[in-house]
Motif scaffolding. Structure first.
Motif, PDB file in Angstrom:
ATOM      1  N   LYS A 136       0.863  -1.186   0.000  1.00  0.00           N
ATOM      2  CA  LYS A 136       0.000   0.000   0.000  1.00  0.00           C
ATOM      3  C   LYS A 136       0.891   1.224   0.000  1.00  0.00           C
ATOM      4  O   LYS A 136       2.020   1.179   0.490  1.00  0.00           O
ATOM      5  N   ARG A 137       0.372   2.307  -0.566  1.00  0.00           N
ATOM      6  CA  ARG A 137       1.126   3.552  -0.628  1.00  0.00           C
ATOM      7  C   ARG A 137       0.192   4.691  -0.275  1.00  0.00           C
ATOM      8  O   ARG A 137      -0.893   4.814  -0.825  1.00  0.00           O
ATOM      9  N   VAL A 161      -3.353   3.830  -2.211  1.00  0.00           N
ATOM     10  CA  VAL A 161      -3.519   2.934  -3.344  1.00  0.00           C
ATOM     11  C   VAL A 161      -2.840   1.633  -2.908  1.00  0.00           C
ATOM     12  O   VAL A 161      -1.781   1.659  -2.267  1.00  0.00           O
ATOM     13  N   ALA A 162      -3.480   0.505  -3.205  1.00  0.00           N
ATOM     14  CA  ALA A 162      -2.973  -0.779  -2.740  1.00  0.00           C
ATOM     15  C   ALA A 162      -3.005  -1.811  -3.863  1.00  0.00           C
ATOM     16  O   ALA A 162      -3.752  -1.671  -4.828  1.00  0.00           O
ATOM     17  N   ARG A 163      -2.211  -2.847  -3.664  1.00  0.00           N
ATOM     18  CA  ARG A 163      -2.204  -4.003  -4.559  1.00  0.00           C
ATOM     19  C   ARG A 163      -2.482  -5.244  -3.716  1.00  0.00           C
ATOM     20  O   ARG A 163      -1.953  -5.405  -2.622  1.00  0.00           O
ATOM     21  N   SER A 223      -5.201  -7.360 -10.641  1.00  0.00           N
ATOM     22  CA  SER A 223      -4.169  -6.522 -11.255  1.00  0.00           C
ATOM     23  C   SER A 223      -4.551  -5.045 -11.173  1.00  0.00           C
ATOM     24  O   SER A 223      -3.766  -4.176 -11.540  1.00  0.00           O
ATOM     25  N   ASP A 224      -5.749  -4.766 -10.688  1.00  0.00           N
ATOM     26  CA  ASP A 224      -6.213  -3.387 -10.558  1.00  0.00           C
ATOM     27  C   ASP A 224      -5.616  -2.721  -9.324  1.00  0.00           C
ATOM     28  O   ASP A 224      -5.335  -3.377  -8.315  1.00  0.00           O
ATOM     29  N   ASP A 225      -5.443  -1.412  -9.417  1.00  0.00           N
ATOM     30  CA  ASP A 225      -5.120  -0.627  -8.233  1.00  0.00           C
ATOM     31  C   ASP A 225      -6.396  -0.523  -7.404  1.00  0.00           C
ATOM     32  O   ASP A 225      -7.471  -0.291  -7.934  1.00  0.00           O
ATOM     33  N   LEU A 263      -8.301   1.405  -4.255  1.00  0.00           N
ATOM     34  CA  LEU A 263      -8.281   2.604  -3.425  1.00  0.00           C
ATOM     35  C   LEU A 263      -8.795   2.284  -2.027  1.00  0.00           C
ATOM     36  O   LEU A 263      -9.797   1.581  -1.884  1.00  0.00           O
TER      37      LEU A 263
END
Length: 127
Positions: free
Chosen positions: A79-80, A96-98, A103-105, A107
């Motif tokens: 996460k960022r 924004v996280a993975r 494969s989607d960002d 939120l």
């Protein structure tokens, strides 16, 4: 977790004089909430949410959401922090996280209440 980026300056409410101070207090709560969401642990999530949010998220509702969303996302990879903004006088952190299964960002919005002695989450969305 991706913590290499410098956090942006923004609104952190009563949780610190600067971003570094506030994030040292808020990020452990964020991590507890996201782990609880990932594992379906309502009690862990309840421990970091306001009574107001608990009135809207029942144990059954939490479990239903967990069963519907967690398998679709999978475990959190990173996460960022994008921003910290003012939401009706309360700090809202935007990430924004993975996750492993998409494969989607993704939120993540988490709003803390300024009126608590300890940081408590008053709103949380993962979209």
């Amino acid at each position: 977790m991706n913590d290499d980026n410098q956090p942006p300056e923004g609104y952190f409410g009563c949780f610190g004089k600067n971003a570094a101070e506030a994030l040292a207090i808020l990020m452990p709560v964020v991590d507890i909430a996201l782990k609880a969401h990932e594992t379906g642990d309502y009690q862990a999530f309840r421990n970091v949410m306001t009574d107001s949010l608990a009135a809207r998220i029942t144990p059954d509702g939490f479990q239903n959401a967990y069963k519907a969303i967690a398998p679709e996302l999978g475990p959190l990879i990173c996460k960022r922090l994008l921003a910290a903004v003012n939401r009706a006088g309360n700090p809202r952190l935007l990430f924004v996280a993975r996750y492993t299964n998409t494969s989607d960002d993704i939120l993540i919005n988490i709003t803390f209440t300024n009126s608590a002695d300890a940081p408590l989450i008053n709103e949380m969305w993962i979209e």
